[in-house]
Motif scaffolding. Structure first.
Motif, PDB file in Angstrom:
ATOM      1  N   ASP A  10     -38.638  25.385  25.097  1.00  0.00           N
ATOM      2  CA  ASP A  10     -39.048  24.926  26.424  1.00  0.00           C
ATOM      3  C   ASP A  10     -38.081  25.377  27.510  1.00  0.00           C
ATOM      4  N   VAL A  11     -36.792  25.382  27.218  1.00  0.00           N
ATOM      5  CA  VAL A  11     -35.797  25.850  28.189  1.00  0.00           C
ATOM      6  C   VAL A  11     -36.033  27.321  28.502  1.00  0.00           C
ATOM      7  N   VAL A  12     -36.254  28.124  27.467  1.00  0.00           N
ATOM      8  CA  VAL A  12     -36.517  29.552  27.664  1.00  0.00           C
ATOM      9  C   VAL A  12     -37.807  29.733  28.450  1.00  0.00           C
ATOM     10  N   SER A  69     -39.710  30.570  35.911  1.00  0.00           N
ATOM     11  CA  SER A  69     -38.974  30.671  37.171  1.00  0.00           C
ATOM     12  C   SER A  69     -38.832  32.125  37.598  1.00  0.00           C
ATOM     13  N   LEU A  70     -38.474  32.981  36.659  1.00  0.00           N
ATOM     14  CA  LEU A  70     -38.314  34.402  36.975  1.00  0.00           C
ATOM     15  C   LEU A  70     -39.634  34.992  37.440  1.00  0.00           C
ATOM     16  N   SER A  71     -40.705  34.770  36.695  1.00  0.00           N
ATOM     17  CA  SER A  71     -41.984  35.373  37.063  1.00  0.00           C
ATOM     18  C   SER A  71     -42.493  34.808  38.391  1.00  0.00           C
ATOM     19  N   TYR A  72     -42.281  33.514  38.629  1.00  0.00           N
ATOM     20  CA  TYR A  72     -42.682  32.921  39.900  1.00  0.00           C
ATOM     21  C   TYR A  72     -41.922  33.574  41.058  1.00  0.00           C
ATOM     22  N   ASN A  73     -40.614  33.713  40.902  1.00  0.00           N
ATOM     23  CA  ASN A  73     -39.805  34.294  41.977  1.00  0.00           C
ATOM     24  C   ASN A  73     -40.145  35.762  42.198  1.00  0.00           C
ATOM     25  N   ILE A  74     -40.465  36.485  41.125  1.00  0.00           N
ATOM     26  CA  ILE A  74     -40.875  37.884  41.283  1.00  0.00           C
ATOM     27  C   ILE A  74     -42.173  37.940  42.077  1.00  0.00           C
ATOM     28  N   LYS A  75     -43.138  37.123  41.692  1.00  0.00           N
ATOM     29  CA  LYS A  75     -44.406  37.111  42.427  1.00  0.00           C
ATOM     30  C   LYS A  75     -44.198  36.709  43.878  1.00  0.00           C
ATOM     31  N   LYS A  76     -43.362  35.706  44.108  1.00  0.00           N
ATOM     32  CA  LYS A  76     -43.113  35.237  45.464  1.00  0.00           C
ATOM     33  C   LYS A  76     -42.446  36.334  46.301  1.00  0.00           C
ATOM     34  N   ILE A 109     -31.964  37.948  33.761  1.00  0.00           N
ATOM     35  CA  ILE A 109     -32.139  38.549  32.431  1.00  0.00           C
ATOM     36  C   ILE A 109     -30.953  38.210  31.544  1.00  0.00           C
ATOM     37  N   ASP A 110     -29.755  38.225  32.085  1.00  0.00           N
ATOM     38  CA  ASP A 110     -28.587  37.820  31.286  1.00  0.00           C
ATOM     39  C   ASP A 110     -28.783  36.405  30.733  1.00  0.00           C
ATOM     40  N   GLU A 111     -29.298  35.501  31.574  1.00  0.00           N
ATOM     41  CA  GLU A 111     -29.558  34.134  31.125  1.00  0.00           C
ATOM     42  C   GLU A 111     -30.636  34.103  30.052  1.00  0.00           C
ATOM     43  N   VAL A 130     -42.647  40.448  31.458  1.00  0.00           N
ATOM     44  CA  VAL A 130     -41.654  40.519  32.542  1.00  0.00           C
ATOM     45  C   VAL A 130     -40.968  41.884  32.528  1.00  0.00           C
ATOM     46  N   ALA A 131     -40.591  42.374  31.354  1.00  0.00           N
ATOM     47  CA  ALA A 131     -39.939  43.687  31.266  1.00  0.00           C
ATOM     48  C   ALA A 131     -40.857  44.786  31.788  1.00  0.00           C
TER      49      ALA A 131
END
Length: 145
Positions: free
Chosen positions: A11-13, A19-26, A52-54, A85-86
């Motif tokens: 769930d954390v991952v 979050s990453l995909s949302y921010n990319i879309k935004k 990505i490091d995270e 995402v990649a």
């Protein structure tokens, strides 16, 4: 590989990917007619590299987590999301490379490759090796060290 469920790590991952995909879309699509990088491309690159490091670190934690068979669809979702995402970040790289230094672009591509390798590792561990008794015995032995 099934000892006890710890879906919390999955769930954390999953939340980090969301979050990453949302921010990319935004960043790329909000109020935009075409794909572009509003703001500072260097800041965007740093955001992607750090995220990505995270994600890679979280996938390492996930590989050391025991997961019930019933939770494997969630792991598969993480793997699929990493790959998506990649792929999307690679597409964005074609545009991004014109706006950042070559060293930053190489770092950007390197981190994308790290994410792809994490997806491959997760796939191997949770799909191909989960029923391999030798692998499971070795894992238990290493966990005991």
């Amino acid at each position: 590989m099934v000892v006890e469920g710890n879906i919390e790590s999955v769930d954390v991952v999953r939340k980090q990917i969301d979050s990453l995909s949302y921010n990319i879309k935004k960043i790329f699509c909000e109020n935009c007619q075409e794909v572009g990088i509003p703001g500072n491309p260097v800041d965007f690159t740093e955001f992607v590299v750090n995220t990505i490091d995270e994600l890679v670190a979280l996938s390492t934690v996930l590989t050391h987590t025991t997961v019930l068979d019933s939770d494997l669809p969630s792991v598969n979702s993480v793997i699929s999301s990493y790959r998506w995402v990649a792929l999307e970040l690679r597409k964005m790289g074609d545009f991004l490379k014109n706006y950042i230094a070559e060293e930053y672009f190489k770092m950007y591509l390197s981190r994308i490759q790290d994410l792809e390798e994490s997806a491959d590792d997760l796939d191997m561990i949770f799909s191909q090796l989960k029923d391999d008794q030798k692998f499971n015995d070795l894992t238990k032995e290493l966990e005991g060290l």
